[in-house]
Design a protein around this motif. Sequence first.
Motif, mmCIF file in Angstrom:
data_model
loop_
_atom_site.group_PDB
_atom_site.id
_atom_site.type_symbol
_atom_site.label_atom_id
_atom_site.label_comp_id
_atom_site.label_asym_id
_atom_site.label_seq_id
_atom_site.Cartn_x
_atom_site.Cartn_y
_atom_site.Cartn_z
ATOM 1 N N VAL A 160 0.849 -1.195 0.000
ATOM 2 C CA VAL A 160 0.000 0.000 0.000
ATOM 3 C C VAL A 160 0.882 1.241 0.000
ATOM 4 O O VAL A 160 1.778 1.384 0.844
ATOM 5 N N THR A 161 0.628 2.135 -0.967
ATOM 6 C CA THR A 161 1.405 3.366 -1.103
ATOM 7 C C THR A 161 0.471 4.559 -0.943
ATOM 8 O O THR A 161 -0.441 4.752 -1.742
ATOM 9 N N LYS A 162 0.694 5.357 0.094
ATOM 10 C CA LYS A 162 -0.129 6.532 0.354
ATOM 11 C C LYS A 162 0.148 7.615 -0.683
ATOM 12 O O LYS A 162 1.281 7.788 -1.129
ATOM 13 N N LEU A 163 -0.903 8.330 -1.080
ATOM 14 C CA LEU A 163 -0.743 9.440 -2.020
ATOM 15 C C LEU A 163 -0.193 10.647 -1.261
ATOM 16 O O LEU A 163 -0.909 11.300 -0.494
ATOM 17 N N ASP A 164 1.078 10.913 -1.465
ATOM 18 C CA ASP A 164 1.776 11.980 -0.759
ATOM 19 C C ASP A 164 2.546 12.811 -1.777
ATOM 20 O O ASP A 164 3.369 12.278 -2.531
ATOM 21 N N LYS A 165 2.295 14.111 -1.828
ATOM 22 C CA LYS A 165 2.959 14.974 -2.799
ATOM 23 C C LYS A 165 4.470 14.902 -2.672
ATOM 24 O O LYS A 165 5.199 15.004 -3.670
ATOM 25 N N ARG A 166 4.948 14.733 -1.455
ATOM 26 C CA ARG A 166 6.402 14.707 -1.235
ATOM 27 C C ARG A 166 7.056 13.450 -1.807
ATOM 28 O O ARG A 166 8.275 13.426 -2.022
ATOM 29 N N GLU A 167 6.264 12.402 -2.068
ATOM 30 C CA GLU A 167 6.804 11.140 -2.576
ATOM 31 C C GLU A 167 6.701 11.007 -4.088
ATOM 32 O O GLU A 167 7.161 10.020 -4.659
ATOM 33 N N ILE A 168 6.091 11.981 -4.756
ATOM 34 C CA ILE A 168 5.892 11.899 -6.204
ATOM 35 C C ILE A 168 7.187 12.251 -6.931
ATOM 36 O O ILE A 168 7.820 13.278 -6.660
ATOM 37 N N LYS A 169 7.564 11.397 -7.878
ATOM 38 C CA LYS A 169 8.749 11.631 -8.705
ATOM 39 C C LYS A 169 8.325 12.240 -10.042
ATOM 40 O O LYS A 169 7.329 11.820 -10.622
ATOM 41 N N THR A 170 9.100 13.195 -10.524
ATOM 42 C CA THR A 170 8.767 13.837 -11.792
ATOM 43 C C THR A 170 10.011 14.402 -12.452
ATOM 44 O O THR A 170 10.997 14.716 -11.764
#
Length: 337
Positions: A287-297
């Motif tokens: 399970v991966t929480k939706l967290d802006k700090r964890e988003i790669k771009t």
Amino acid sequence: MTVRCALCRCSARSLVVDIYIFLIICFPVPLCLMHSYKFFYTASSEVPNFPEFVIVGMVDDIQAGYYDSNIKRVELKQDWMKKVTEDEAEYWEWLTERAVDHQQWFKVTLDILKRRFNQTGGVHIVQMMVGCEWDDETEDFIALDMKTWTWVAPQQQAVFIKQEWDKDKARIEYHKNYLTKDCVDWLKKFVNYGRSSLMRTDLPTVSLLQKTPSSRVTCHATGFYPNRAMMFWRKDGEELHEDVDKGEILPNHDGSFQISADLQLPSDDWGKYDCVFQLSGVKEDIVTKLDKREIKTNYVNPMNTVIPIIAIIAALVLLGLAVIGYKKYRGRRRRLV
């Protein structure tokens, strides 16, 4: 049990290209729900730099063997297949002989299909997959009834094939023996030989990806095995169906698999959302929480590049003015002297 065939025809009129695809799938025993043994046959005409006939053998979606009309022999693609060669050498000799026979049969079939559909020049491809696998979503073009051992033609265009194939009792007997016995027996052997590889369980790396701040968020899992997996988005613990695009399971070059699921950007609290990955044989979900700090771009804000460019231009202008001022100053000094 049934053997089902599907035919899909698509054409690009401007290129005079017509593609005929045959798909044969057998459903012998419950074992096939867990493992698969498949052969992909491809016959073609007028395809540049491509063999006229190719066979690819797959065990649990991993390429195990290969044959084409250029090399005219079966090549093994997995180390554990060497054990099969040691114990069942005659099988590979028989398989090569069958490959040559299939090569001739496909050539004749391709010519018949072109005539039946009034096609002559251009690229034509006939592709067939046969083996032990469960699939209940394929639209039938022609089917083999394994109770009466006769072909059934749900579509009008398949009637001529049914009539011809019903006459070929030897081929029906071959299908009967292969689908009810040989396919399952060899599947069991291959799974046993490749147990350490085929029966392994590899967990994936899961990442949250985003192209731009306004684009969908992608949950991406890669490196997992086997390919029996699911991925979905949840909100407050409930699976989401709207605003979600689920991707197919795709192979990686190393034999593992990848999958992704896209989520439309939430307008409410992101903390309510999470991505769930489930792998067959593994009790615990990832399970991966939706967290802006964890988003790669890879996205770069244009303003982050505009400001440095403006600063560089300003510095160059100031430098230019300084050079001009210095030259004028030196000119005045020479006149005074």
